[in-house]
Scaffold this motif. Sequence first.
Motif, short mmCIF file in Angstrom:
data_model
loop_
_atom_site.label_atom_id
_atom_site.label_comp_id
_atom_site.label_asym_id
_atom_site.label_seq_id
_atom_site.Cartn_x
_atom_site.Cartn_y
_atom_site.Cartn_z
N LEU A 137 0.82 -1.20 0.00
CA LEU A 137 0.00 0.00 0.00
C LEU A 137 0.86 1.26 0.00
O LEU A 137 2.00 1.25 0.47
CB LEU A 137 -0.92 0.02 1.23
CG LEU A 137 -1.81 -1.21 1.41
CD1 LEU A 137 -2.67 -1.05 2.65
CD2 LEU A 137 -2.68 -1.43 0.19
N ARG A 138 0.28 2.35 -0.53
CA ARG A 138 0.97 3.63 -0.51
C ARG A 138 0.26 4.57 0.44
O ARG A 138 -0.97 4.67 0.46
CB ARG A 138 1.05 4.25 -1.91
CG ARG A 138 1.94 3.46 -2.85
CD ARG A 138 2.53 4.33 -3.96
NE ARG A 138 3.48 5.29 -3.46
CZ ARG A 138 4.76 5.02 -3.13
NH1 ARG A 138 5.22 3.79 -3.24
NH2 ARG A 138 5.55 5.98 -2.70
N LEU A 139 1.06 5.27 1.25
CA LEU A 139 0.57 6.21 2.24
C LEU A 139 0.97 7.62 1.82
O LEU A 139 2.14 7.88 1.53
CB LEU A 139 1.17 5.91 3.62
CG LEU A 139 1.26 4.44 4.06
CD1 LEU A 139 1.89 4.36 5.44
CD2 LEU A 139 -0.11 3.78 4.05
N GLY A 140 -0.01 8.53 1.77
CA GLY A 140 0.27 9.92 1.47
C GLY A 140 0.44 10.71 2.77
O GLY A 140 -0.33 10.52 3.71
N LEU A 141 1.43 11.59 2.82
CA LEU A 141 1.75 12.33 4.04
C LEU A 141 1.16 13.73 4.01
O LEU A 141 1.12 14.39 2.97
CB LEU A 141 3.27 12.41 4.23
CG LEU A 141 4.01 11.08 4.35
CD1 LEU A 141 5.50 11.34 4.59
CD2 LEU A 141 3.43 10.22 5.46
N SER A 142 0.73 14.19 5.18
CA SER A 142 0.24 15.56 5.34
C SER A 142 0.42 15.96 6.79
O SER A 142 0.58 15.11 7.67
CB SER A 142 -1.23 15.67 4.94
OG SER A 142 -2.06 14.93 5.83
N VAL A 143 0.38 17.27 7.03
CA VAL A 143 0.53 17.79 8.38
C VAL A 143 -0.57 18.81 8.65
O VAL A 143 -0.64 19.83 7.96
CB VAL A 143 1.92 18.43 8.60
CG1 VAL A 143 2.05 18.94 10.04
CG2 VAL A 143 3.04 17.45 8.28
N CYS A 144 -1.42 18.50 9.59
CA CYS A 144 -2.46 19.38 10.13
C CYS A 144 -3.20 20.17 9.05
O CYS A 144 -4.04 19.63 8.35
CB CYS A 144 -1.86 20.30 11.19
SG CYS A 144 -3.08 20.88 12.40
N GLY A 160 -1.44 7.57 -6.15
CA GLY A 160 -1.46 6.17 -5.75
C GLY A 160 -1.70 5.90 -4.29
O GLY A 160 -1.78 4.73 -3.89
N ALA A 161 -1.80 6.93 -3.46
CA ALA A 161 -2.01 6.69 -2.03
C ALA A 161 -3.43 6.21 -1.77
O ALA A 161 -4.39 6.73 -2.34
CB ALA A 161 -1.74 7.97 -1.24
N VAL A 162 -3.56 5.22 -0.90
CA VAL A 162 -4.88 4.74 -0.48
C VAL A 162 -5.10 5.01 1.01
O VAL A 162 -6.16 4.71 1.55
CB VAL A 162 -5.05 3.24 -0.78
CG1 VAL A 162 -5.08 3.00 -2.28
CG2 VAL A 162 -3.97 2.40 -0.11
N VAL A 163 -4.08 5.56 1.67
CA VAL A 163 -4.17 6.00 3.05
C VAL A 163 -3.58 7.40 3.13
O VAL A 163 -2.48 7.65 2.60
CB VAL A 163 -3.41 5.07 4.02
CG1 VAL A 163 -3.61 5.52 5.47
CG2 VAL A 163 -3.86 3.63 3.85
#
Length: 261
Positions: A137-144, A160-163
């Motif tokens: 799986l691919r995880l996309g990053l973000s902050v607040c 491609g992120a699913v999380v």
Amino acid sequence: MTLRIAAVQAEASPGEVNRNIAKAVDFIQRASSEKVDVIVFPEAFVTGYDDAAFTGSLPASAELDWLDRVQEAVDVTGLLVILNTALDRGGRSTLTDIVLAPGRAPVLAYDKQHLYDSERRWFTAGDHGCSLSAGDLRLGLSVCYDANFPEHAAAAAFNGAVVYINSGAYFPGGEHRRDLHYAARALDNGMYVVFSGLIGGTHQFIGGSAVFNPLGQRIAHVPTAEGMAIADIDPNLISRIRSEQRMWADRRVSLGEYEHH
């Protein structure tokens, strides 16, 4: 395969890097006992989200030995760790997601792209998105504050992120906006959303760490105290919901020129 993710909810001690690192190690060990694969920490957890901490001496990107205890815990447990900190980049400061994986050097993966008004006094915004692999799986990053912008999560999904992972710190009174945004990002994009939030501190942060499924339903939650919201990410559920809820498939990349009459 399913992926078990834990979103930490905890209080960080302002300016006390060693103390916060020790708390992070403790959470990693606790998560390992819960068979967690990925653990996410709140915004600025290493330094604390605090005006005085931000204007003081920050952990440096040039030498990452301050992360040694976390890396040791990662190597022992096998967890993938997403740890956010205010970071001295040498001439500028960022709010940065550091990714630690077993047997690899820490990666300064993602700098917060959308700075809240008060943060612009101290930090430089990031200039690119980031995703990482966890199993299949691919995880996309973000902050607040990133999650307040629908296009940020949509860009992660498009790549491609699913999380969608978010490390945050919400001020008192932000409960409705917090929960609405994360649920909407999940439903809009047919993806899981994982939010890890600070509590307490000088700003009395309100936590609300949670995991939302691709229908926007909250499936794990830590209401007020310290703890972890733990949930299993099911790729089959993602596929099924994306086939039933067609917003992701039916969206138009371009809506053309706007006409003014």
